[in-house]
Design an enzyme around this catalytic site. Sequence first.
Site, PDB file in Angstrom:
ATOM      1  N   LYS A   1       0.902  -1.222   0.019  1.00 53.68           N
ATOM      2  CA  LYS A   1      -0.076  -0.052   0.099  1.00 53.68           C
ATOM      3  C   LYS A   1       0.880   1.319   0.030  1.00 53.68           C
ATOM      4  CE  LYS A   1      -4.171   1.797   2.260  1.00 53.68           C
ATOM      5  NZ  LYS A   1      -4.830   2.092   1.002  1.00 53.68           N
TER       6      LYS A   1
ATOM      7  N   GLY B   1       6.416   0.730   5.956  1.00 50.00           N
ATOM      8  CA  GLY B   1       7.416  -0.272   5.032  1.00 50.00           C
ATOM      9  C   GLY B   1       7.298   0.170   3.678  1.00 50.00           C
ATOM     10  N   CYS B   2       6.470   0.523   3.009  1.00 54.53           N
ATOM     11  CA  CYS B   2       6.306   0.603   1.369  1.00 54.53           C
ATOM     12  C   CYS B   2       6.872   2.044   1.305  1.00 54.53           C
ATOM     13  CB  CYS B   2       4.839   0.755   1.248  1.00 54.53           C
ATOM     14  SG  CYS B   2       4.050  -0.767   1.310  1.00 54.53           S
ATOM     15  N   THR B   3       6.647   2.776   2.123  1.00 54.37           N
ATOM     16  CA  THR B   3       7.666   4.262   1.941  1.00 54.37           C
ATOM     17  C   THR B   3       8.933   3.988   2.279  1.00 54.37           C
ATOM     18  OG1 THR B   3       5.544   5.425   2.988  1.00 54.37           O
ATOM     19  CG2 THR B   3       7.786   6.602   2.933  1.00 54.37           C
TER      20      THR B   3
ATOM     21  N   ALA C   1      10.297   2.495  -1.128  1.00 63.25           N
ATOM     22  CA  ALA C   1      10.168   3.218  -2.163  1.00 63.25           C
ATOM     23  C   ALA C   1      11.047   4.372  -2.101  1.00 63.25           C
ATOM     24  CB  ALA C   1       8.853   4.131  -2.223  1.00 63.25           C
TER      25      ALA C   1
END
Length: 155
Positions: free
Chosen positions: A39, A44-46, A49
């Site tokens: 998401k 974690g995704c930030t 990225a």
Amino acid sequence: MALQVGDVAPEFSLPDQSGTSVSLSSFRGQRVVIYFYPKDDTPGCTKEACNFRDQWASFEKHGIAVLGISKDGATSHSKFISKYDLPFTLLSDAEPCAVAESYGSYGLKKFMGREYMGMMRHTFVVDAEGKIEKAYLKVKAASMADDILQDLGLS
């Protein structure tokens, strides 16, 4: 079951953050990193990225494209890109996430005692001929880009 090194990477066409269709085949002749993530704008995704963003010069120098794929839509992707100044493409694989499923990256997850279908954090490096060169099924979000560059001998 997730793809193995040497397998042909499943072809796909998905909309990017602008709604423009992007096909894997359009990258033939160059390496492509495809990373599946749950998401936009979550911790974690930030981290993942931003690690790709911070290593972008190395990926660009070596002619490696980076494609992030989640089930979020174009608007969410655009906001995520703007907020963190991400220089690469994010693609939308809407439920039932057929592309992620073809890569073995969508399935049953467990979180805080709850089971649900969701996107797995997996990363694949596709070589210039369209075959899986590296498959990461246990991803460390904060260092994924670093790990890829090191494993490819490019760091």
